[in-house]
Scaffold this motif. Structure first.
Motif, PDB file in Angstrom:
ATOM      1  N   ASN A  88       0.859  -1.185   0.000  1.00 13.98           N
ATOM      2  CA  ASN A  88       0.000   0.000   0.000  1.00 13.98           C
ATOM      3  C   ASN A  88       0.899   1.240   0.000  1.00 13.98           C
ATOM      4  OD1 ASN A  88      -1.952   1.946   0.317  1.00 13.98           O
ATOM      5  ND2 ASN A  88      -3.048   0.867   1.956  1.00 13.98           N
ATOM      6  N   LEU A  89       1.399   1.574  -1.156  1.00 11.40           N
ATOM      7  CA  LEU A  89       2.422   2.615  -1.257  1.00 11.40           C
ATOM      8  C   LEU A  89       1.916   3.996  -0.871  1.00 11.40           C
ATOM      9  CD1 LEU A  89       4.259   1.578  -4.571  1.00 11.40           C
ATOM     10  CD2 LEU A  89       4.864   1.043  -2.198  1.00 11.40           C
ATOM     11  N   GLU A  90       0.708   4.327  -1.269  1.00 10.79           N
ATOM     12  CA  GLU A  90       0.181   5.669  -0.950  1.00 10.79           C
ATOM     13  C   GLU A  90       0.060   5.859   0.562  1.00 10.79           C
ATOM     14  OE1 GLU A  90      -3.506   8.688  -2.073  1.00 10.79           O
ATOM     15  OE2 GLU A  90      -3.367   6.695  -3.000  1.00 10.79           O
ATOM     16  N   ALA A  91      -0.484   4.852   1.245  1.00 12.38           N
ATOM     17  CA  ALA A  91      -0.623   4.938   2.705  1.00 12.38           C
ATOM     18  C   ALA A  91       0.746   4.928   3.371  1.00 12.38           C
ATOM     19  CB  ALA A  91      -1.466   3.774   3.218  1.00 12.38           C
ATOM     20  N   ALA A  92       1.670   4.182   2.804  1.00 13.89           N
ATOM     21  CA  ALA A  92       3.024   4.131   3.365  1.00 13.89           C
ATOM     22  C   ALA A  92       3.709   5.490   3.242  1.00 13.89           C
ATOM     23  CB  ALA A  92       3.849   3.063   2.663  1.00 13.89           C
ATOM     24  N   ILE A  93       3.514   6.156   2.120  1.00 17.48           N
ATOM     25  CA  ILE A  93       4.165   7.450   1.886  1.00 17.48           C
ATOM     26  C   ILE A  93       3.505   8.564   2.691  1.00 17.48           C
ATOM     27  CG2 ILE A  93       4.628   9.245   0.158  1.00 17.48           C
ATOM     28  CD1 ILE A  93       4.869   6.937  -1.908  1.00 17.48           C
ATOM     29  N   GLN A  99      -1.816   6.418  11.598  1.00 20.53           N
ATOM     30  CA  GLN A  99      -0.363   6.351  11.745  1.00 20.53           C
ATOM     31  C   GLN A  99       0.367   7.304  10.803  1.00 20.53           C
ATOM     32  OE1 GLN A  99       0.681   2.286  10.892  1.00 20.53           O
ATOM     33  NE2 GLN A  99       0.863   2.659   8.721  1.00 20.53           N
ATOM     34  N   MET A 100       1.609   7.582  11.145  1.00 23.19           N
ATOM     35  CA  MET A 100       2.471   8.487  10.391  1.00 23.19           C
ATOM     36  C   MET A 100       2.958   7.810   9.108  1.00 23.19           C
ATOM     37  SD  MET A 100       6.035  10.101  11.860  1.00 23.19           S
ATOM     38  CE  MET A 100       5.222  10.801  13.279  1.00 23.19           C
ATOM     39  N   GLY A 101       3.025   8.576   8.026  1.00 22.89           N
ATOM     40  CA  GLY A 101       3.577   8.066   6.778  1.00 22.89           C
ATOM     41  C   GLY A 101       5.087   8.249   6.727  1.00 22.89           C
ATOM     42  N   LEU A 102       5.695   7.666   5.712  1.00 20.95           N
ATOM     43  CA  LEU A 102       7.155   7.723   5.597  1.00 20.95           C
ATOM     44  C   LEU A 102       7.679   9.154   5.433  1.00 20.95           C
ATOM     45  CD1 LEU A 102       7.705   4.595   3.329  1.00 20.95           C
ATOM     46  CD2 LEU A 102       8.599   4.900   5.653  1.00 20.95           C
ATOM     47  N   GLN A 103       6.947   9.988   4.693  1.00 18.61           N
ATOM     48  CA  GLN A 103       7.393  11.368   4.505  1.00 18.61           C
ATOM     49  C   GLN A 103       7.498  12.098   5.831  1.00 18.61           C
ATOM     50  OE1 GLN A 103       4.747  13.166   1.598  1.00 18.61           O
ATOM     51  NE2 GLN A 103       6.133  12.680  -0.086  1.00 18.61           N
ATOM     52  N   LYS A 104       6.470  12.026   6.629  1.00 22.90           N
ATOM     53  CA  LYS A 104       6.463  12.690   7.932  1.00 22.90           C
ATOM     54  C   LYS A 104       7.469  12.035   8.872  1.00 22.90           C
ATOM     55  CE  LYS A 104       4.789  15.610  10.937  1.00 22.90           C
ATOM     56  NZ  LYS A 104       5.016  17.071  10.776  1.00 22.90           N
ATOM     57  N   PHE A 105       7.593  10.729   8.766  1.00 26.01           N
ATOM     58  CA  PHE A 105       8.534   9.993   9.615  1.00 26.01           C
ATOM     59  C   PHE A 105       9.961  10.472   9.378  1.00 26.01           C
ATOM     60  CE2 PHE A 105      11.248   6.675  11.097  1.00 26.01           C
ATOM     61  CZ  PHE A 105      10.572   6.037  12.126  1.00 26.01           C
ATOM     62  N   VAL A 106      10.329  10.617   8.110  1.00 21.97           N
ATOM     63  CA  VAL A 106      11.683  11.066   7.761  1.00 21.97           C
ATOM     64  C   VAL A 106      11.947  12.467   8.303  1.00 21.97           C
ATOM     65  CG1 VAL A 106      13.173  11.734   5.831  1.00 21.97           C
ATOM     66  CG2 VAL A 106      11.919   9.571   5.748  1.00 21.97           C
TER      67      VAL A 106
END
Length: 236
Positions: A88-93, A99-106
């Motif tokens: 689920n790439l959109e939710a992951a990004i 939950q937090m996505g990868l963009q915010k996580f970074v």
């Protein structure tokens, strides 16, 4: 003769003893000079001392905070990484309400080990969505002490250049990834990618040398068989 070779203890008045005494006198003189300086410049010295204390306290606080962030980041990364692995790439990004996505996580955990791993996942996700330039910028920005992650980031860069049809540059980066991996399985894998990229670039001699190296160095691997096929193709 044996007795003649033994060194006798040096008398107290030897040059070495005189030097030690001189050093002691000099150290004592420096000490009193420092005391005198302190007495004349108390406010300056106290200010410098306070600055040092603040610096040390700041470093200790930063290290403590960084350790806290790392623990927090590791727990959260496991969840977002699972979303990525589920495809689920959109939710992951971008993340969602839960939950937090990868963009915010970074952005949030920049500078932590988990933040660098998340950066790699984010680059992969963007690459899979054909955002090649964005993925390339992230791969280039990854900094890690992990040899596996550092090598994978180089391979990610190479894959981006391969998609951009800059095959020679891709080949060089794949080869760097192979050298950085410090792992035979990854080395063979990345070298096969390097050989393919050089072949696509028209650098057949370079590609042939890489495939022959893989065949010789990894004779029991599946990569060795693939290398043999590539060698046969290039020699036709």
């Amino acid at each position: 003769m044996a007795e003649d070779t033994l060194q006798k203890p040096k008398p107290a008045s030897s040059p070495a003893s005189k030097k030690s005494t001189g050093d002691l006198v000099q150290l004592e003189a420096w000490y009193y000079q420092l005391v005198a300086f302190y007495e004349k410049n108390t406010s300056l010295v106290v200010g410098i001392g306070a600055g040092v204390v603040l610096l040390v306290a700041g470093l200790l606080f930063w290290n403590y905070r960084k350790a806290q962030l790392e623990v927090e980041a590791t727990a959260k990364l496991a969840k977002v990484a699972q979303v990525y692995k589920d495809g689920n790439l959109e939710a992951a990004i971008l993340g969602d309400s839960t939950q937090m996505g990868l963009q915010k996580f970074v952005e949030t955990y920049s500078g932590t080990a988990s933040g660098e791993i998340a950066k790699f996942y984010l680059a992969n996700a963007l690459y899979q969505r054909n955002s090649i330039d964005s993925a390339l910028a992230l791969y280039k920005n990854i900094s890690s002490r992990s040899e596996v992650l550092a090598a994978a980031a180089l391979a990610g860069e190479a894959a981006c250049y391969e998609q951009k049809q800059q095959y020679k540059q891709a080949g060089e980066l794949y080869r760097k990834a192979a050298a950085a991996a410090q792992n035979q399985a990854f080395e063979a894998f990345y070298l096969m990618d390097a050989g393919r990229a050089f072949e696509l670039a028209g650098e057949k001699k370079e590609a042939l040398e890489i495939f022959e190296y893989v065949r010789k160095q990894f004779p029991l691997s599946t990569h060795s068989r693939d290398a043999e096929k590539a060698i046969a193709r290039l020699k036709m």
